[in-house]
Design a protein around this motif. Structure first.
Motif, PDB file in Angstrom:
ATOM      1  N   ASN A  79      43.454  45.216  41.816  1.00 46.65           N
ATOM      2  CA  ASN A  79      43.901  44.315  40.757  1.00 46.65           C
ATOM      3  C   ASN A  79      43.786  42.871  41.212  1.00 46.65           C
ATOM      4  OD1 ASN A  79      44.675  46.357  39.020  1.00 46.65           O
ATOM      5  ND2 ASN A  79      46.716  46.501  39.919  1.00 46.65           N
ATOM      6  N   PRO A  81      45.250  39.487  39.734  1.00 47.98           N
ATOM      7  CA  PRO A  81      46.032  38.812  38.688  1.00 47.98           C
ATOM      8  C   PRO A  81      45.397  37.485  38.300  1.00 47.98           C
ATOM      9  CG  PRO A  81      47.430  39.562  40.499  1.00 47.98           C
ATOM     10  CD  PRO A  81      46.020  39.677  40.967  1.00 47.98           C
ATOM     11  N   GLY A  84      50.174  35.480  35.852  1.00 50.17           N
ATOM     12  CA  GLY A  84      51.277  36.287  36.335  1.00 50.17           C
ATOM     13  C   GLY A  84      52.514  36.166  35.462  1.00 50.17           C
ATOM     14  N   MET A 101      54.585  39.213  39.398  1.00 49.85           N
ATOM     15  CA  MET A 101      53.163  39.219  39.728  1.00 49.85           C
ATOM     16  C   MET A 101      52.693  37.779  39.805  1.00 49.85           C
ATOM     17  SD  MET A 101      50.050  40.928  37.592  1.00 49.85           S
ATOM     18  CE  MET A 101      50.279  39.731  36.287  1.00 49.85           C
ATOM     19  N   PRO A 103      49.524  34.966  40.270  1.00 52.31           N
ATOM     20  CA  PRO A 103      48.075  34.788  40.145  1.00 52.31           C
ATOM     21  C   PRO A 103      47.410  34.695  41.515  1.00 52.31           C
ATOM     22  CG  PRO A 103      49.223  33.349  38.614  1.00 52.31           C
ATOM     23  CD  PRO A 103      50.273  33.951  39.509  1.00 52.31           C
ATOM     24  N   ASN A 128      50.625  38.726  30.130  1.00 49.72           N
ATOM     25  CA  ASN A 128      50.299  39.235  31.464  1.00 49.72           C
ATOM     26  C   ASN A 128      48.815  39.586  31.482  1.00 49.72           C
ATOM     27  OD1 ASN A 128      49.726  41.766  33.179  1.00 49.72           O
ATOM     28  ND2 ASN A 128      51.608  40.980  34.067  1.00 49.72           N
ATOM     29  N   GLN A 130      45.197  40.349  33.861  1.00 56.14           N
ATOM     30  CA  GLN A 130      44.584  40.679  35.148  1.00 56.14           C
ATOM     31  C   GLN A 130      43.172  41.204  34.931  1.00 56.14           C
ATOM     32  OE1 GLN A 130      46.939  43.469  37.387  1.00 56.14           O
ATOM     33  NE2 GLN A 130      48.842  42.655  36.567  1.00 56.14           N
TER      34      GLN A 130
END
Length: 241
Positions: A79, A81, A84, A101, A103, A128, A130
Motif C-alpha cells: 500500500n 498512502p 491519509g 494512516m 501519506p 482516504n 491510496q
C-alpha cells in the motif's frame, strides 16, 4: 524489444494502517456471516484497474466516515498512502484497532502467509486515498534481484523476499541514470509532473504528464527516467523478485 508501460490514474488504494493505537477484544465486534464476506476486489471501495498474472492493481477511495464491506485478504500486497486519514479496523483474526494512516508511509502485508477478513472505516473528515497492488504469483525467485545499487537516485523503502521498493526524488531536469528492472513492477506518483522515459539504446524519450496518485505498471528492461517538468517530482517504484 520495446518496453511497455501502462499508466493508470489511481487516486486511491487499499486499506492500510501506518500506525495503530488502542484495541478491543474480538468478541466486541459484529462477526459477519459467510454471505457478508467478499473478496477484496469485490468490495464497494476496492476497484481493480489493472491485472495480469503477476499484479492486481487497485484504487480505493473511502469517503469520509465510509465503511468497506467485510473482505477476505489472502495475497501479499503493498500500500502507498496518498491521502491519509484516521482509521478504524475490525478483523476476524486480530483485535479491533484505531489508527492513523500517513501519506508516503508504505505498508507491506504478507497475507499469503496468514490470510485475514477485515472491515475498515474511514473515521476522518476527508477522503482516504491510496494506491495498492496485490502480488498474485506466490513464492520467491520468479524474477531477479531487484537491485538499484548502481544509481543514487533510488532510496530503498521496502525490502521483502517477494518485493522491493524505492523512493525517487528528482529535481527539474534531473535523471535517474540507466538502471535495470528484472521483474514486473509498479510506479506510484506522490506528486505530479512531466515524466520522460527512455529505453537503453533508444534516442527518443517518451513523455507524459502524471498527476498525484497516478501509477505506471512497468515491464522489465533497462531505462532512464528524467523529470521534464518545472517542479520537483517524487514517486515510489516497486519491483517483484
Amino acid at each position: 524489444m520495446k518496453r511497455t508501460t501502462r499508466a493508470v490514474s489511481v487516486f486511491g488504494g487499499l486499506c492500510a494502517f501506518a500506525s495503530f493505537y488502542g484495541g478491543s477484544a474480538l468478541a466486541d465486534i459484529h462477526k459477519p456471516s459467510p454471505s457478508e464476506i467478499v473478496e477484496t476486489a469485490q468490495d464497494t471501495y476496492h476497484h481493480v484497474i489493472f491485472e495480469n498474472e503477476d499484479i492486481r492493481l487497485m484504487r480505493v477511495v473511502i469517503p469520509p466516515h465510509g465503511k468497506t464491506r467485510w473482505h477476505r485478504q489472502s495475497l501479499d500486497y503493498v500500500n502507498t498512502p496518498i491521502v491519509g486519514t484516521t482509521i478504524h479496523k475490525d478483523s476476524l483474526s486480530e483485535p479491533s484497532r484505531d489508527g492513523t494512516m500517513k501519506p508516503g508511509e508504505v505498508r507491506y502485508l504478507p497475507y499469503s502467509q496468514k490470510s485475514d477478513v477485515d472491515q475498515v472505516i474511514n473515521t476522518g473528515d476527508t477522503v482516504n486515498a491510496q494506491v495498492t497492488f496485490e502480488i498474485k504469483r506466490k513464492g520467491i525467485g520468479h524474477f531477479g534481484p531487484a537491485d538499484r545499487a548502481n544509481t543514487q537516485a533510488f532510496s530503498m523503502i521496502l525490502d521483502k523476499p517477494v518485493v522491493r521498493g524505492w523512493h525517487v526524488h528528482l529535481e527539474p531536469g534531473q535523471s535517474t541514470g540507466d538502471y535495470t528492472q528484472s521483474g514486473p513492477g509498479v510506479r506510484v506518483f506522490l506528486t505530479g509532473g512531466r515524466l520522460m522515459t527512455r529505453e537503453k539504446g533508444a534516442v527518443a524519450f517518451s513523455e507524459k504528464h502524471m498527476s498525484q496518485g497516478d501509477a505506471d505498471v512497468l515491464a522489465k528492461g533497462t531505462f532512464e527516467v528524467i523529470n521534464g517538468g518545472m517542479e520537483p517530482m517524487d514517486y515510489n517504484e516497486y519491483e517483484l523478485r
